[in-house]
Design a protein around this motif. Sequence first.
Motif, PDB file in Angstrom:
ATOM      1  N   VAL A 150       0.850  -1.187   0.000  1.00 49.84           N
ATOM      2  CA  VAL A 150       0.000   0.000   0.000  1.00 49.84           C
ATOM      3  C   VAL A 150       0.887   1.239   0.000  1.00 49.84           C
ATOM      4  N   PRO A 151       0.852   2.056  -1.070  1.00 52.95           N
ATOM      5  CA  PRO A 151       1.648   3.280  -1.101  1.00 52.95           C
ATOM      6  C   PRO A 151       0.947   4.402  -0.344  1.00 52.95           C
ATOM      7  N   CYS A 152       1.709   5.432   0.013  1.00 53.29           N
ATOM      8  CA  CYS A 152       1.124   6.562   0.733  1.00 53.29           C
ATOM      9  C   CYS A 152       0.756   7.710  -0.204  1.00 53.29           C
ATOM     10  N   ASP A 153       0.911   7.529  -1.542  1.00 53.41           N
ATOM     11  CA  ASP A 153       0.600   8.620  -2.465  1.00 53.41           C
ATOM     12  C   ASP A 153      -0.904   8.709  -2.709  1.00 53.41           C
ATOM     13  N   LYS A 154      -1.310   9.742  -3.445  1.00 55.45           N
ATOM     14  CA  LYS A 154      -2.731  10.009  -3.645  1.00 55.45           C
ATOM     15  C   LYS A 154      -3.388   9.041  -4.620  1.00 55.45           C
ATOM     16  N   GLU A 155      -2.581   8.345  -5.434  1.00 51.42           N
ATOM     17  CA  GLU A 155      -3.159   7.423  -6.398  1.00 51.42           C
ATOM     18  C   GLU A 155      -3.601   6.118  -5.735  1.00 51.42           C
ATOM     19  N   GLY A 156      -2.833   5.666  -4.740  1.00 53.68           N
ATOM     20  CA  GLY A 156      -3.206   4.465  -4.007  1.00 53.68           C
ATOM     21  C   GLY A 156      -3.268   3.219  -4.861  1.00 53.68           C
ATOM     22  N   LEU A 157      -2.262   3.025  -5.723  1.00 53.11           N
ATOM     23  CA  LEU A 157      -2.243   1.856  -6.599  1.00 53.11           C
ATOM     24  C   LEU A 157      -1.697   0.651  -5.830  1.00 53.11           C
ATOM     25  N   ILE A 158      -2.587  -0.113  -5.220  1.00 50.11           N
ATOM     26  CA  ILE A 158      -2.212  -1.253  -4.396  1.00 50.11           C
ATOM     27  C   ILE A 158      -1.808  -2.422  -5.287  1.00 50.11           C
ATOM     28  N   THR A 159      -0.746  -3.102  -4.898  1.00 48.68           N
ATOM     29  CA  THR A 159      -0.311  -4.301  -5.606  1.00 48.68           C
ATOM     30  C   THR A 159      -0.205  -5.456  -4.619  1.00 48.68           C
ATOM     31  N   ALA A 160      -0.127  -6.693  -5.143  1.00 47.58           N
ATOM     32  CA  ALA A 160      -0.071  -7.854  -4.257  1.00 47.58           C
ATOM     33  C   ALA A 160       0.662  -8.995  -4.940  1.00 47.58           C
ATOM     34  N   LYS A 161       1.297  -9.842  -4.130  1.00 44.92           N
ATOM     35  CA  LYS A 161       1.951 -11.055  -4.587  1.00 44.92           C
ATOM     36  C   LYS A 161       1.570 -12.196  -3.649  1.00 44.92           C
ATOM     37  N   THR A 162       1.422 -13.397  -4.212  1.00 40.52           N
ATOM     38  CA  THR A 162       1.052 -14.555  -3.401  1.00 40.52           C
ATOM     39  C   THR A 162       2.173 -15.584  -3.394  1.00 40.52           C
ATOM     40  N   GLY A 163       2.208 -16.387  -2.343  1.00 41.55           N
ATOM     41  CA  GLY A 163       3.200 -17.448  -2.221  1.00 41.55           C
ATOM     42  C   GLY A 163       2.709 -18.520  -1.267  1.00 41.55           C
ATOM     43  N   LYS A 164       3.572 -19.505  -1.017  1.00 44.64           N
ATOM     44  CA  LYS A 164       3.178 -20.608  -0.142  1.00 44.64           C
ATOM     45  C   LYS A 164       4.340 -20.998   0.760  1.00 44.64           C
ATOM     46  N   ILE A 165       4.026 -21.209   2.037  1.00 44.93           N
ATOM     47  CA  ILE A 165       4.971 -21.776   2.993  1.00 44.93           C
ATOM     48  C   ILE A 165       4.350 -23.056   3.537  1.00 44.93           C
ATOM     49  N   PRO A 166       5.121 -23.902   4.217  1.00 44.94           N
ATOM     50  CA  PRO A 166       4.556 -25.170   4.712  1.00 44.94           C
ATOM     51  C   PRO A 166       3.320 -24.966   5.585  1.00 44.94           C
ATOM     52  N   ASP A 167       2.396 -25.920   5.521  1.00 49.38           N
ATOM     53  CA  ASP A 167       1.176 -25.855   6.324  1.00 49.38           C
ATOM     54  C   ASP A 167       1.512 -25.857   7.811  1.00 49.38           C
ATOM     55  N   LYS A 168       0.594 -25.279   8.582  1.00 49.09           N
ATOM     56  CA  LYS A 168       0.651 -25.288  10.046  1.00 49.09           C
ATOM     57  C   LYS A 168       1.916 -24.630  10.590  1.00 49.09           C
ATOM     58  N   CYS A 169       2.427 -23.638   9.863  1.00 51.31           N
ATOM     59  CA  CYS A 169       3.589 -22.893  10.352  1.00 51.31           C
ATOM     60  C   CYS A 169       3.135 -21.742  11.246  1.00 51.31           C
ATOM     61  N   LEU A 170       3.961 -21.416  12.208  1.00 51.80           N
ATOM     62  CA  LEU A 170       3.788 -20.184  12.961  1.00 51.80           C
ATOM     63  C   LEU A 170       4.555 -19.099  12.224  1.00 51.80           C
ATOM     64  N   LEU A 171       3.857 -18.079  11.751  1.00 56.40           N
ATOM     65  CA  LEU A 171       4.509 -16.941  11.107  1.00 56.40           C
ATOM     66  C   LEU A 171       4.997 -16.017  12.218  1.00 56.40           C
ATOM     67  N   ALA A 172       6.273 -16.142  12.563  1.00 57.84           N
ATOM     68  CA  ALA A 172       6.803 -15.464  13.748  1.00 57.84           C
ATOM     69  C   ALA A 172       7.329 -14.063  13.444  1.00 57.84           C
ATOM     70  N   HIS A 173       7.840 -13.843  12.219  1.00 59.25           N
ATOM     71  CA  HIS A 173       8.462 -12.553  11.894  1.00 59.25           C
ATOM     72  C   HIS A 173       8.193 -12.201  10.443  1.00 59.25           C
ATOM     73  N   PHE A 174       8.153 -10.908  10.179  1.00 59.65           N
ATOM     74  CA  PHE A 174       7.890 -10.414   8.824  1.00 59.65           C
ATOM     75  C   PHE A 174       8.668  -9.114   8.638  1.00 59.65           C
ATOM     76  N   LEU A 175       9.615  -9.116   7.669  1.00 58.39           N
ATOM     77  CA  LEU A 175      10.460  -7.960   7.401  1.00 58.39           C
ATOM     78  C   LEU A 175      10.513  -7.695   5.900  1.00 58.39           C
ATOM     79  N   ILE A 176      10.909  -6.482   5.546  1.00 62.58           N
ATOM     80  CA  ILE A 176      11.159  -6.128   4.157  1.00 62.58           C
ATOM     81  C   ILE A 176      12.624  -5.737   4.020  1.00 62.58           C
ATOM     82  N   TRP A 177      13.295  -6.354   3.040  1.00 63.95           N
ATOM     83  CA  TRP A 177      14.713  -6.107   2.781  1.00 63.95           C
ATOM     84  C   TRP A 177      14.821  -5.708   1.305  1.00 63.95           C
TER      85      TRP A 177
END
Length: 540
Positions: A150-177
Amino acid sequence: MNPFISEINYTAFFIPRSHLRGIFLLMSFLLCTVSLFSQVTGEKQARTGSQPIRLEIETRQDTEPFTVIPFGPAGMLLFYESVVSTDDKDHTVWIFKLYDVNFRQVWIQEMPILKDLKYDRSVSHNNQLYLIFYNGEKNFPGNNFEIVVVPCDKEGLITAKTGKIPDKCLLAHFLIWNQTALLGIITDEDQSFFVSFDMTSGEQQSTPVTDARFTFLLDMKVDTTAGILHTFYKAYDDKANEFIFYRQFNPRGDSLLTVPINNDATKYLVNSGEILFPDDRQVLIIGTFKDSPKGKMDNVYTGLDIESSGIFVARLNGTQNDFIKYYNFSEFSGFYKNLSVSDLSRIRKRDKKGNEITIDYNLLVHNIIRLEGGYVFVAEAYYPEYHTVTRMMYDWYGRPMPSYYNVFDGYRYTSAFITRFDKEGNMLWDNGMELWDILSNKLENRVNVIFDGEETIMAFNYKGEITYKVFTATEEQQALEYVPIESKHARDKMTSESGSNMLYWYRNYFLVYGYQRIRNTMLSDEDKRYVFYVNKVAFD
């Protein structure tokens, strides 16, 4: 659009209601009550005594669909899952809205998101918000996470990507690098990985944190300048002995450095830890531990119920251990102030037997706050609350046979702790406040901490009021203070509330929000309403 909501906006420009800091001592001397928090109003509204800046969205009483994320001076993001049905059976429509700092709507956008994914958490990076939606159920079909940008500009052009991790995982951390999302996960087999997910191509790579049989990733931080991923984790050998490590990786997932931390696992089991960087060579880790007479393995899926006995501070210098210091909660000066009756009873029994006094807490640990000359640790204690239901059954002969089962009521918050440490890991002071009335089905941080010169303020939103406490390192204001949250109309009366919270926004502003049932007999068309509200509040 969601058919069961309607929206009312109130916009204004901020004018402080009073310069509270300048008059606080005088008003106290005159035995008058002064609030450190003021409701923000517009210039015209301030002259006429009208409404504060407040957003209201009418909704059904059996739902709490809205999520609010502060976006700094760019505004506030509000989003929710729509109930509108579409021909697309694989996706659900979500509504995203960006509001400016006066709650004027900047844009609105509909975004199809994979069906049955739930919002998990967000992170801000380069003036964009990254939201991750996830479903960790077993045998979930297809991709099980989606990252929305989600951008902070006035256009608000939202984008998305999908993926898969193993079932029944605890998603403990989320970072952007840079253009890569890093997902720190713990599998149902008690192994930890970080998944590198390319936000451009959608390609992903999974890297084990270590090759030990059982590992639990406790923290991960990114140094984008040096190109290093820092991790802190605990591992267990085949005899269930616990070991803790600090480890570095490069962007390709290659290990650069591994440092064992000298923890005495026969006495202390580590529950949590956050990585901090005092300088270029030093690494500081502050977290919680549980007293243990014998090292044993803790399954992460008791995670939210793992109790803590105290706080530890460890410092590394290159590959060397400088120190690790432990502070049991029983050593805190405010230890006895916020204990329940059952906790006090347990202490008396242990004291009579000559046992070491300790009380363990389920804790929601905040991010460590870095101040000049040291660090501040904040956590909120809670316990799961149940009530017992009796059900009468009858045997073949008609004789009554009662059966019992427990029903989960929610998480009962009990108190909040705050502790300050210097750069050498020495505890300088501690304090806290009671949170006894809060019962919630959602575990989330509720207490905000504000530093104003020598004073520290702890505050939270509950039951239509901001409750706060002021203290210094040497003196304490014992009594809690209360500021009612202003509503839309002068004669509005809140009859019930739920889902309330308070978030830091920008500068000295906070967002207070929640769900309220309101009555106003002076209004014929709005005598009763159930709303999701957001107020803009200033700390003066």
